[in-house]
Scaffold this active site. Structure first.
Site, PDB file in Angstrom:
ATOM      1  N   GLU A  64       0.818  -1.228   0.000  1.00 40.11           N
ATOM      2  CA  GLU A  64       0.000   0.000   0.000  1.00 40.11           C
ATOM      3  C   GLU A  64       0.840   1.261   0.000  1.00 40.11           C
ATOM      4  OE1 GLU A  64      -0.785  -2.651   1.742  1.00 40.11           O
ATOM      5  OE2 GLU A  64      -2.906  -3.079   1.338  1.00 40.11           O
ATOM      6  N   HIS A 133     -10.331  -4.836  11.330  1.00 35.87           N
ATOM      7  CA  HIS A 133     -10.926  -4.737   9.984  1.00 35.87           C
ATOM      8  C   HIS A 133     -12.275  -4.039   9.975  1.00 35.87           C
ATOM      9  CE1 HIS A 133      -7.750  -7.460   8.944  1.00 35.87           C
ATOM     10  NE2 HIS A 133      -8.207  -7.703   7.745  1.00 35.87           N
TER      11      HIS A 133
HETATM   12  C1  LIG Z   1      -2.048  -4.353   4.761  1.00 32.51           C
HETATM   13  C2  LIG Z   1      -3.078  -5.238   4.159  1.00 32.51           C
HETATM   14  N1  LIG Z   1      -3.378  -5.131   2.838  1.00 32.51           N
HETATM   15  C3  LIG Z   1      -4.308  -5.915   2.249  1.00 32.51           C
HETATM   16  C4  LIG Z   1      -4.994  -6.853   2.985  1.00 32.51           C
HETATM   17  C5  LIG Z   1      -6.049  -7.754   2.321  1.00 32.51           C
HETATM   18  N2  LIG Z   1      -5.541  -9.133   2.176  1.00 32.51           N
HETATM   19  C6  LIG Z   1      -5.807 -10.074   3.094  1.00 32.51           C
HETATM   20  S1  LIG Z   1      -5.044 -11.523   2.714  1.00 32.51           S
HETATM   21  C7  LIG Z   1      -4.368 -10.906   1.314  1.00 32.51           C
HETATM   22  C8  LIG Z   1      -3.511 -11.790   0.436  1.00 32.51           C
HETATM   23  C9  LIG Z   1      -2.315 -12.341   1.151  1.00 32.51           C
HETATM   24  O1  LIG Z   1      -1.649 -13.259   0.320  1.00 32.51           O
HETATM   25  P1  LIG Z   1      -0.499 -14.190   0.892  1.00 32.51           P
HETATM   26  O2  LIG Z   1       0.484 -13.361   1.654  1.00 32.51           O
HETATM   27  O3  LIG Z   1       0.049 -14.987  -0.229  1.00 32.51           O
HETATM   28  O4  LIG Z   1      -1.212 -15.110   1.969  1.00 32.51           O
HETATM   29  P2  LIG Z   1      -2.321 -16.241   1.676  1.00 32.51           P
HETATM   30  O5  LIG Z   1      -3.665 -15.580   1.838  1.00 32.51           O
HETATM   31  O6  LIG Z   1      -2.090 -16.773   0.293  1.00 32.51           O
HETATM   32  O7  LIG Z   1      -2.115 -17.278   2.727  1.00 32.51           O
HETATM   33  C10 LIG Z   1      -4.720  -9.565   1.143  1.00 32.51           C
HETATM   34  C11 LIG Z   1      -4.279  -8.728   0.025  1.00 32.51           C
HETATM   35  C12 LIG Z   1      -4.683  -6.942   4.372  1.00 32.51           C
HETATM   36  N3  LIG Z   1      -5.334  -7.799   5.160  1.00 32.51           N
HETATM   37  N4  LIG Z   1      -3.729  -6.139   4.914  1.00 32.51           N
END
Ligand SMILES: Cc1ncc(C[n+]2csc(CCOP(=O)(O)OP(=O)(O)O)c2C)c(N)n1
Ligand SMILES: Cc1ncc(C[n+]2csc(CCOP(=O)(O)OP(=O)(O)O)c2C)c(N)n1
Ligand SMILES: [Mg+2]
Ligand SMILES: [Mg+2]
Lengths: 334, 352, 334, 352
Positions: A64, A133
């Site tokens: 972000e 959240h």
């Molecule tokens: C700072 C922030 N940005 C965006 C999000 C929304 N979000 C939640 S999980 C996710 C994807 C994470 O991907 P990864 O690190 O590969 O973990 P996975 O869900 O695949 O286990 C996003 C973008 C968040 N929770 N926090």
């Protein structure tokens, strides 16, 4: 349904407006996490990658601070980025770029550079997403000179205010709400550009003023209608623009009704309602018959469990009670 | 610095007039910064004031590598860059004095030199804060134009200590992922305030940190303006033509404190002595004289000219008017809208 | 000077208190940028590295998010970190850790874990540091449940409140001010532990209440004394704790004086003064003879040039005028 | 995955009872997650709900490597870790149901499992948010104790997409700089929501990203619980004894959508088919049978036991009471002080 007026959701109004602005100006582009292939975590950008391609609809890594800052740089060179941050809660990791950079540049660099950009995100609780959240921190942004902060409460406002935000030459924080995306309303066809910095009297009334914004407006109007049935005429003011704040419209209303209640989803201490109340106290002091009351969320990290979440968030019952208490405090009878 | 690109003596490719102009630039920056230091002591300048003393070769080499169409983002240590990017020394000094004739009308001061026409897109006071916007400027270039020799490019400066902040990581990843025309330049002056590079970075060979983004890194002697210019030009060419971001580490040395108010007591005498003995300005002067590019007399004349320019700049700043208070609210927004709060302290928020 | 009472600077009071707490509890450690070798950019930690060593006085890289978050983790395991962030402005890059993590953990994790830590930083303008280095955003932190926000205005308060903050089991934001570091005042020797959550009437009076905090108190007291000479009795309330906010003490004062002015260094819209004004409007409505006025900074990114900076920041002249206007509004005569 | 450590067949060192317990764990996590999915569909669970489906081998291998004295920080995808770290499946299910008997009393839900005694220091919903606190826990260990075989250590999980956020960079730099006893584990399930690793990371070989901090990286087959356990144990040993932070990348595969509400339409059929064919649970089951560690009957019995446990957990959750509203304000602060705002919506802020 007439040709000029369609009933669509808040989500669709946003989606159509983004599409229209992408067509209207080739300098406009969308950037954010999962807005392309995934079509947005709340599907606001559905179909846009397909129709406008990856140059105009830019999927980003989870960075972000990086991509909000990149949008600032792109805006400095004349592009008009529309950034989506998945929810307000995640804007905290990018807030240095928003507040210390986007908001300051025009003034601090001697008005040589403009930063025409929009940062969209939904705020709000009520979805059982727990403490980190479910926040409403729009008051933080509303406090910052150099930013403009808009908070539409209906599909029609979503359209006209997003258009205005994208065409404005300053950084605009565009506050949406998870609970509003599926709300339907009449939206006029064709180009609609709202005037930034104006509140609106959505429902005129003479006995008491309820001030609210964003999702709070839904409850405010519902309660106002109920009082109407009981013969109490409640005026409802939608702030629409949290910064600049339209103090005159608020005070004018209270000078007429002499009673005011502020309704907000956010927590009470140092919230939006505090400024509204202080403004009324200063601008309508001699007209005011009772203390300005604030109906706001309990001051706790919002819990996950539904019963706790419901208890902590303000609703129609709370607003109804406080409006009645305010009427009683002034021995109101009709 | 085993792996540092060092150069000594005149090389075949060097044009005398170029070398001469480099020294003119270094001499001017040195004179400007010494005077700024003095003016701060005389309370003509306020706030924070970070100088390029000891970094003159870096300043001159980097700005020489930039084309007029390129964009430059710097840190708060920006006076030299502002001047060498073509801003008037008098307007830069006037900014330090907080005058209406300053480059940003007295609104930014030492840390915030900016000139849209010169494509100097600002000095930034928040550590790392310039990196994401600089990366975004490169995104805008890619958005609007094709790669090629005539493409625009971005140069983004940062300090050694700044490689440890999140914005550095997120930005380089974006640049590598998207193939952006940008060159990140680490001015390694061996200290972030009082902290050494080894005391702050788990990988102290900073040019190697591009490895996490598949970005090529290169380390160069920051005391040699020609080596700096050559390395920066090469990196900028890759950025223009191949849309490959680059990472340069320039080995330099902070001659004085972090800012003018820092006595730098935490530095050992050896350390400071070494810094002095490494002073790039006299070194480059001597080199040009040895190489027969300049005579002592030429060099003296250049130094005198620099001194005159700076003296005129101070006079200009002194004589310039203060910014007008009644224009205080003019610059908060670019698009004027209703109800913008424009009240002086104590004025009512609402007039009923 | 008696043995029990010494006149020292606000800076020295902080330095001595940090030293005392490092001695008092081996779980206490200091962490931040340049607090060791450099002795703090404002020299608050002078001499501490030398006396306590690098384990207790930890110099960090420029990684606010990283080391503030690291302090949170250390606190989760029972240590008591005292974090220094060079100025409030730089806390923005760490704010996700402060607000989404430190503030939420105790409640969100079912009260299983405590986060006993202090985050110290100076806020405030007036040093010609320009827009990004001159902010007062304490109102942001004061809005957040889970955080406690303290803002001492004197060396004595700096000592007693910092001691209380370090011994408290919750994350405490400890607001200092660049302009206060050299201010001198009497400080009692020995252990002093303030009660968190209480405002204080620093100067009693009967005609009008001035509410302020931190640096603003210096001006407030100065102006109050001047009015005293003119025969106007001004009561001065020091908020001291911005969160929790001591509403009762504020309202009690205004119920007595029936006139109130809030003085703050921060900008007016959505500032600390808004909550204070709203609180008075709600809690002292029937006693109030005139609108609560707010004296606050102009809403601009603070400029570098001295004349502009002075114009934008509130001072004694502004406060004096507004106090007089408030007296006049109620036809006050003595 | 040329350079991925793959294992097939029973190795000399493997103890049958251990392999059996691994399968028990994988079977339980699988059963729990499938039931959670079902309960969400039946609206017994609200909010976001991210499952470990496809990551069972990773969950079991990592938790098997941890000692009771170690600390675990995870992402929001935490149900399996909570259970394998020793939390009661019934209490975890009750948390999903938002009941008072949940592991955090219904305050956190799916993303925020926590148990101080089990040293499971939380699931975290802000991407990257767990990394700095986990690093700080390791700092506390170093603060309080000496390195050695009995030292505590920290394991910090993160997703592939999370390697692109600033907190990752700042934390690994601190760990490398200070020599902290922590192992960062990247669970590479090939996607961050809908984004591929190649679409998000300029260096998609994520285990190599430790290069910027001189932290050794290692990539392991996340579908093999034994390989995962062995690699994690080795890294934890280095952390305990040498105070060397480690970085592990576990190659895994997300079987379903990002969260239960995500139909994952953006995934190609091939992609999903490959995921299914890579399903670690049936694969490990078959392997143990082939290797003669389990009979079909043993395996069925284990699966039935898992199913029974989960059924009991659901019953427990169903029958558990909701949290009490009148305790809403109990947990905001650990130290009670004066004037804490404890009002329900609409109650006056000041009682005059
Ligand atoms: C700072 C922030 N940005 C965006 C999000 C929304 N979000 C939640 S999980 C996710 C994807 C994470 O991907 P990864 O690190 O590969 O973990 P996975 O869900 O695949 O286990 C996003 C973008 C968040 N929770 N926090
Ligand atoms: C986010 C942030 N943290 C801290 C500071 C205070 N600060 C200003 S300059 C500086 C040191 C920077 O060192 P380096 O990157 O090496 O640049 P140099 O000053 O040596 O040119 C620090 C810590 C800041 N301005 N912004
Ligand atoms: Mg440096
Ligand atoms: Mg993933």
């Amino acid at each position: 349904m007439s040709e000029e007026l369609r009933v669509i959701t808040y989500r669709q109004a946003l989606n159509e407006t983004l599409r229209a602005e992408l067509e209207h100006d080739e300098n406009v582009f969308l950037i954010g996490e999962e807005i392309g292939i995934f079509e947005g975590s709340y599907k606001i950008t559905a179909g846009l990658l397909e129709d406008f391609g990856p140059k105009r609809v830019v999927d980003t890594p989870i960075s972000e601070e990086g991509f909000v800052g990149a949008a600032i740089g792109a805006a400095m060179l004349g592009l008009r980025p529309v950034v989506e941050i998945m929810t307000l809660n995640f804007s905290l990791v990018a807030i240095d770029q928003i507040v210390n950079h986007a908001a300051k540049m025009h003034a601090m660099f001697g008005q040589q550079v403009k930063v025409p950009m929009v940062i969209r995100f939904p705020g709000g609780g009520g979805q059982q997403l727990a403490a980190t959240h479910s926040q409403n921190l729009e008051v933080w942004y509303a406090h910052i000179p150099g930013l403009k902060v808009l908070a539409p409460s209906t599909p029609a406002e979503a359209k006209s205010m997003l258009t205005a935000a994208i065409r404005d030459d300053d950084p605009v924080i565009f506050l949406e709400n998870l609970a509003l995306y599926n709300v339907k309303g009449e939206v006029p066809d064709g180009e609609q550009v709202a005037e930034i910095g104006r509140a609106a009297v959505i429902k005129p009334g003479s006995d008491l003023t309820v001030v609210s914004y964003s999702r709070g407006m839904v409850t405010a109007l519902k309660v106002a209608e109920e009082f109407e049935q009981k013969g109490v005429s409640v005026e409802v003011v939608d702030l629409r623009s949290l910064r600049p704040l339209d103090r005159e419209t608020i005070c004018e209303s209270v000078r007429k009704t002499s009673r005011a209640v502020v309704f907000e989803d956010d927590m009470l201490s140092y919230g939006i309602g505090a400024e509204v109340s202080a403004t009324i106290g200063e601008g309508a002091f001699d007209w005011l018959d009772a203390p300005v009351r604030r109906v706001a969320a309990s001051e706790v990290p919002l819990p996950y469990a539904k019963p706790l979440e419901l208890a902590a968030m303000p609703d129609a019952v709370d607003l109804t009670r406080v409006v009645q208490e305010t009427l009683d405090a002034t021995r109101f009878t009709n | 610095m085993a792996d540092t690109k060092r150069r000594t003596g005149k090389q075949p490719g060097d044009k005398p007039e170029e070398l001469r102009s480099f020294y003119e630039g270094m001499s001017l920056v040195r004179a400007f910064e010494l005077r700024a230091n003095e003016m701060y002591a005389r309370a003509k300048i306020g706030g924070y004031c970070h100088l390029n003393l000891g970094e003159e070769a870096t300043v001159v080499g980097l700005t020489a590598a930039l084309e007029g169409r390129d964009y430059l983002y710097t840190t708060y240590r920006d006076h030299g860059y502002a001047i060498m990017r073509g801003m008037e020394p008098s307007a830069v000094m006037a900014e330090l004095f907080g005058k209406a004739t300053g480059v940003v009308g007295g609104w930014g001061g030492s840390m915030h030199m900016f000139d849209l026409d010169k494509r100097m897109l600002g000095g930034y006071g928040i550590v790392g804060g310039q990196i994401p916007p600089a990366t975004g400027a490169a995104l805008a270039i890619r958005y609007r134009s094709e790669p090629g020799p005539d493409s625009e490019a971005v140069m983004c400066l940062l300090g050694d200590g700044t490689t440890n902040i999140g914005a550095f990581h997120e930005s380089l990843n974006l640049a590598g992922l998207w193939g952006l025309p940008i060159v990140y330049v680490i001015v390694n002056n061996r200290l972030g305030m009082g902290t050494t590079v080894e005391g702050a970075s788990a990988e102290p060979d900073l040019y190697k940190r591009g490895c996490a983004y598949r970005i090529e890194g290169d380390r160069v002697d920051g005391d040699d303006p020609v080596a700096v210019r050559d390395a920066a030009s090469a990196a900028l060419t890759r950025a223009r033509q191949e849309r490959k971001p680059g990472l340069l580490e320039l080995m330099s040395y902070r001659l004085k404190g972090h800012s003018v108010v820092d006595p730098a007591r935490y530095r050992s005498k050896e350390d400071t002595d070494e810094a002095k003995s490494n002073d790039p300005v006299p070194a480059f002067r001597a080199r040009l004289i040895t190489d027969g590019v300049l005579t002592e007399a030429d060099a003296d004349a250049i130094d005198e000219q620099a001194d005159t320019t700076v003296t005129e700049a101070v006079a200009f700043a002194e004589d310039s008017p203060d910014p007008e208070v009644d224009r205080l609210f003019d610059g908060v927004y670019a698009s004027q809208v209703a109800n913008v709060p424009s009240r002086l302290p104590g004025q009512p928020a609402v007039v009923s």
